[in-house]
Structures are given as C-alpha cells and as structure tokens.
Scaffold this motif. Structure first.
Motif, PDB file in Angstrom:
ATOM      1  N   GLU A  36      16.828 -83.586  32.820  1.00  0.00           N
ATOM      2  CA  GLU A  36      15.684 -82.674  32.808  1.00  0.00           C
ATOM      3  C   GLU A  36      15.066 -82.571  34.206  1.00  0.00           C
ATOM      4  O   GLU A  36      14.618 -83.563  34.770  1.00  0.00           O
ATOM      5  CB  GLU A  36      14.637 -83.166  31.812  1.00  0.00           C
ATOM      6  CG  GLU A  36      13.444 -82.257  31.668  1.00  0.00           C
ATOM      7  CD  GLU A  36      12.426 -82.764  30.658  1.00  0.00           C
ATOM      8  OE1 GLU A  36      11.296 -82.259  30.658  1.00  0.00           O
ATOM      9  OE2 GLU A  36      12.773 -83.684  29.877  1.00  0.00           O
ATOM     10  N   PHE A  37      15.035 -81.351  34.747  1.00  0.00           N
ATOM     11  CA  PHE A  37      14.487 -81.096  36.073  1.00  0.00           C
ATOM     12  C   PHE A  37      13.005 -80.727  35.982  1.00  0.00           C
ATOM     13  O   PHE A  37      12.531 -80.258  34.947  1.00  0.00           O
ATOM     14  CB  PHE A  37      15.233 -79.946  36.744  1.00  0.00           C
ATOM     15  CG  PHE A  37      16.508 -80.351  37.425  1.00  0.00           C
ATOM     16  CD1 PHE A  37      16.609 -80.349  38.803  1.00  0.00           C
ATOM     17  CD2 PHE A  37      17.617 -80.740  36.688  1.00  0.00           C
ATOM     18  CE1 PHE A  37      17.782 -80.716  39.440  1.00  0.00           C
ATOM     19  CE2 PHE A  37      18.793 -81.104  37.303  1.00  0.00           C
ATOM     20  CZ  PHE A  37      18.886 -81.094  38.689  1.00  0.00           C
ATOM     21  N   ASP A  38      12.291 -80.931  37.081  1.00  0.00           N
ATOM     22  CA  ASP A  38      10.901 -80.498  37.194  1.00  0.00           C
ATOM     23  C   ASP A  38      10.892 -79.041  37.645  1.00  0.00           C
ATOM     24  O   ASP A  38      11.043 -78.743  38.831  1.00  0.00           O
ATOM     25  CB  ASP A  38      10.153 -81.383  38.207  1.00  0.00           C
ATOM     26  CG  ASP A  38       8.693 -80.984  38.349  1.00  0.00           C
ATOM     27  OD1 ASP A  38       8.242 -80.111  37.580  1.00  0.00           O
ATOM     28  OD2 ASP A  38       8.011 -81.544  39.230  1.00  0.00           O
ATOM     29  N   GLU A  39      10.719 -78.124  36.695  1.00  0.00           N
ATOM     30  CA  GLU A  39      10.794 -76.694  37.007  1.00  0.00           C
ATOM     31  C   GLU A  39       9.624 -76.214  37.860  1.00  0.00           C
ATOM     32  O   GLU A  39       9.648 -75.100  38.377  1.00  0.00           O
ATOM     33  CB  GLU A  39      10.854 -75.884  35.704  1.00  0.00           C
ATOM     34  CG  GLU A  39      12.093 -76.140  34.865  1.00  0.00           C
ATOM     35  CD  GLU A  39      13.355 -75.537  35.468  1.00  0.00           C
ATOM     36  OE1 GLU A  39      13.236 -74.712  36.392  1.00  0.00           O
ATOM     37  OE2 GLU A  39      14.454 -75.907  35.019  1.00  0.00           O
ATOM     38  N   ASN A  40       8.579 -77.049  37.995  1.00  0.00           N
ATOM     39  CA  ASN A  40       7.425 -76.667  38.807  1.00  0.00           C
ATOM     40  C   ASN A  40       7.538 -77.161  40.251  1.00  0.00           C
ATOM     41  O   ASN A  40       6.662 -76.859  41.062  1.00  0.00           O
ATOM     42  CB  ASN A  40       6.134 -77.211  38.179  1.00  0.00           C
ATOM     43  CG  ASN A  40       5.813 -76.527  36.864  1.00  0.00           C
ATOM     44  OD1 ASN A  40       5.927 -75.324  36.739  1.00  0.00           O
ATOM     45  ND2 ASN A  40       5.421 -77.314  35.862  1.00  0.00           N
ATOM     46  N   ASN A  41       8.597 -77.913  40.542  1.00  0.00           N
ATOM     47  CA  ASN A  41       8.805 -78.361  41.911  1.00  0.00           C
ATOM     48  C   ASN A  41       9.059 -77.149  42.809  1.00  0.00           C
ATOM     49  O   ASN A  41       9.853 -76.266  42.450  1.00  0.00           O
ATOM     50  CB  ASN A  41       9.996 -79.324  41.949  1.00  0.00           C
ATOM     51  CG  ASN A  41      10.264 -79.849  43.351  1.00  0.00           C
ATOM     52  OD1 ASN A  41      10.906 -79.198  44.158  1.00  0.00           O
ATOM     53  ND2 ASN A  41       9.765 -81.044  43.624  1.00  0.00           N
ATOM     54  N   PRO A  42       8.396 -77.054  43.985  1.00  0.00           N
ATOM     55  CA  PRO A  42       8.542 -75.865  44.846  1.00  0.00           C
ATOM     56  C   PRO A  42       9.994 -75.567  45.225  1.00  0.00           C
ATOM     57  O   PRO A  42      10.405 -74.399  45.233  1.00  0.00           O
ATOM     58  CB  PRO A  42       7.706 -76.226  46.080  1.00  0.00           C
ATOM     59  CG  PRO A  42       6.720 -77.234  45.595  1.00  0.00           C
ATOM     60  CD  PRO A  42       7.407 -78.015  44.521  1.00  0.00           C
ATOM     61  N   THR A  43      10.778 -76.601  45.526  1.00  0.00           N
ATOM     62  CA  THR A  43      12.176 -76.381  45.899  1.00  0.00           C
ATOM     63  C   THR A  43      12.977 -75.856  44.729  1.00  0.00           C
ATOM     64  O   THR A  43      13.812 -74.952  44.876  1.00  0.00           O
ATOM     65  CB  THR A  43      12.803 -77.689  46.408  1.00  0.00           C
ATOM     66  OG1 THR A  43      12.006 -78.233  47.468  1.00  0.00           O
ATOM     67  CG2 THR A  43      14.213 -77.450  46.925  1.00  0.00           C
ATOM     68  N   LEU A  46      12.152 -72.254  44.197  1.00  0.00           N
ATOM     69  CA  LEU A  46      12.837 -71.406  45.186  1.00  0.00           C
ATOM     70  C   LEU A  46      14.306 -71.212  44.810  1.00  0.00           C
ATOM     71  O   LEU A  46      14.826 -70.092  44.844  1.00  0.00           O
ATOM     72  CB  LEU A  46      12.708 -72.035  46.571  1.00  0.00           C
ATOM     73  CG  LEU A  46      13.412 -71.302  47.715  1.00  0.00           C
ATOM     74  CD1 LEU A  46      12.825 -69.900  47.884  1.00  0.00           C
ATOM     75  CD2 LEU A  46      13.292 -72.102  49.020  1.00  0.00           C
ATOM     76  N   MET A  47      14.969 -72.313  44.455  1.00  0.00           N
ATOM     77  CA  MET A  47      16.373 -72.220  44.050  1.00  0.00           C
ATOM     78  C   MET A  47      16.529 -71.340  42.821  1.00  0.00           C
ATOM     79  O   MET A  47      17.471 -70.549  42.727  1.00  0.00           O
ATOM     80  CB  MET A  47      16.937 -73.622  43.776  1.00  0.00           C
ATOM     81  CG  MET A  47      17.265 -74.412  45.022  1.00  0.00           C
ATOM     82  SD  MET A  47      18.317 -75.847  44.678  1.00  0.00           S
ATOM     83  CE  MET A  47      17.195 -76.872  43.748  1.00  0.00           C
ATOM     84  N   ARG A  48      15.595 -71.477  41.859  1.00  0.00           N
ATOM     85  CA  ARG A  48      15.679 -70.689  40.631  1.00  0.00           C
ATOM     86  C   ARG A  48      15.525 -69.201  40.945  1.00  0.00           C
ATOM     87  O   ARG A  48      16.264 -68.368  40.412  1.00  0.00           O
ATOM     88  CB  ARG A  48      14.598 -71.145  39.646  1.00  0.00           C
ATOM     89  CG  ARG A  48      14.701 -70.474  38.288  1.00  0.00           C
ATOM     90  CD  ARG A  48      13.768 -71.092  37.273  1.00  0.00           C
ATOM     91  NE  ARG A  48      12.382 -70.839  37.589  1.00  0.00           N
ATOM     92  CZ  ARG A  48      11.451 -71.786  37.763  1.00  0.00           C
ATOM     93  NH1 ARG A  48      11.765 -73.050  37.646  1.00  0.00           N
ATOM     94  NH2 ARG A  48      10.207 -71.467  38.042  1.00  0.00           N
TER      95      ARG A  48
END
Length: 208
Positions: A36-43, A46-48
């Motif tokens: 599970e990734f942190d979808e609120n992480n800025p990087t 950006l990738m998304r």
C-alpha cells in the motif's frame, strides 16, 4: 477508467518488484505487507499525474477508431495475460497458506463490510457496463435471437462471477487481513519463495 486504475496499481507493484526508488520507500509506502502506497505523497502524486497523462495520450488513437475490430489482437493478448495471471495465482495460493501457517494472518469468516460511499457509487455504476456488453454480444452471434443472447450472457457472466468469488475467497483464506492487498494480484511474495517463479509472475504482470 477501470484499465487506467488497474494499470496504475500494477505500475506501483513494478516499482517495488524491480526496486525502483528503493531509497524512498520509507516515504512512499504505508504498509509493505499489503503493498500500500501513500497516495498523498508529493512524489507519488507527480508520478500518478504523469502516468495517467501518458495513458490517456497513448489511448487517443484507440478512441478515434471507427472500427474496433482492429483491436482484436490487443483484446486476445489481454485475455491471455489475464488467464495466465489467474492460473499462476491459483497454483501459488496453497504455498502462501503453507508459508503463513504459523502466523496469525487475521482471517475472519464473518466481518462487517467497510463502506466508502464514493467508491461504492462508482462500483454500482460499473455494474451497468453489462448493457453495452449484451449489445456487442448480439452483434457477434450468428443467430442473435433474444433467447440465445440471454443464454450466452447469463452463462458468461455466471462463469465470471463463480471464478472471481472462488478466487476472492480462497485468496483471502490464504492471505487474511494482514497480506490481502486492495488489488489481489499485487500480493507480497511469501518468505522463501522461489525467485524463478516470482520472476515468471512479474513477467505476467508486465505483459498484462
């Protein structure tokens, strides 16, 4: 939209599988066991964004086609990759159960469902996709009578429901709450898993 969301999840899995950006995993990942990734992480945001723009840009030639019969090879390839993934997952599930036999994976026979209203709303909207499916099916049949169309539609949808219910239950039975990810095919490899079989699985993910 479904393919885009699934593709993004597969992309995140490949980031982990091939250890891309490994030095940032502490910032990117919330739960390593569930991938599970942190979808609120800025990087990650950006990738998304870059990923979805790329997907939509590459999809434009498909949207403007007047005849979708040219997409048949893509569809066949997609289905072959899907069946390959399902076969690998079903074959591997008993080994996951054995690997976690001495661990509490928090499997529960009955539990209260979690309801995310936005997700549930769009999930219900997706269920109406069966309508264009029936119309396209009618065009494929040699003798598209109402009775025959209903029969083929019921059989195909019924088989799909049975397969995915079995896969979902057996998968949760083997992985429990601890290791079951949001998208089931993105499971974490069990300790001591054969690296060759894992590379075959990752290759199937890339093909998919």
């Amino acid at each position: 939209l479904i393919y885009s969301v699934v593709s993004w999840s597969l992309f995140k899995f490949l980031l982990l599988a091939f250890k891309i950006g490994e030095q940032h995993y502490d910032e990117w990942i919330l739960d390593a066991d569930k991938m599970e990734f942190d979808e609120n992480n800025p990087t990650i945001k950006l990738m998304r964004g870059m990923f979805f723009y790329g997907i939509f840009f590459l999809s434009i030639p498909l949207f403007v086609k007047k005849d979708i019969s040219a997409l048949q090879p893509i569809t066949v390839g997609y289905l072959c990759a899907l069946f390959l993934l399902l076969a690998i997952i079903l074959i591997e599930l008993p080994f996951f159960k054995i690997a976690y036999a001495d661990e509490d994976i928090s499997f529960q026979w009955f539990k209260v469902p979690r309801i995310g209203w936005i997700e549930c709303f769009f999930g219900m909207c997706i269920s109406y996709y069966v309508q264009p499916f029936v119309f396209s099916l009618r065009n494929e049949l040699m003798l598209p009578s109402l009775k025959r169309t209903k029969k083929i539609a019921n059989i195909s949808i019924g088989v799909e429901v049975i397969v995915f219910v079995i896969l979902g239950f057996v998968g949760y039975f083997c992985l429990g709450d601890v290791y079951t990810p949001d998208l089931f095919i993105l499971r974490k490899p069990y300790p001591g898993k054969n690296p060759v079989s894992e590379m075959i699985f990752r290759g199937a993910i890339c093909l998919f």
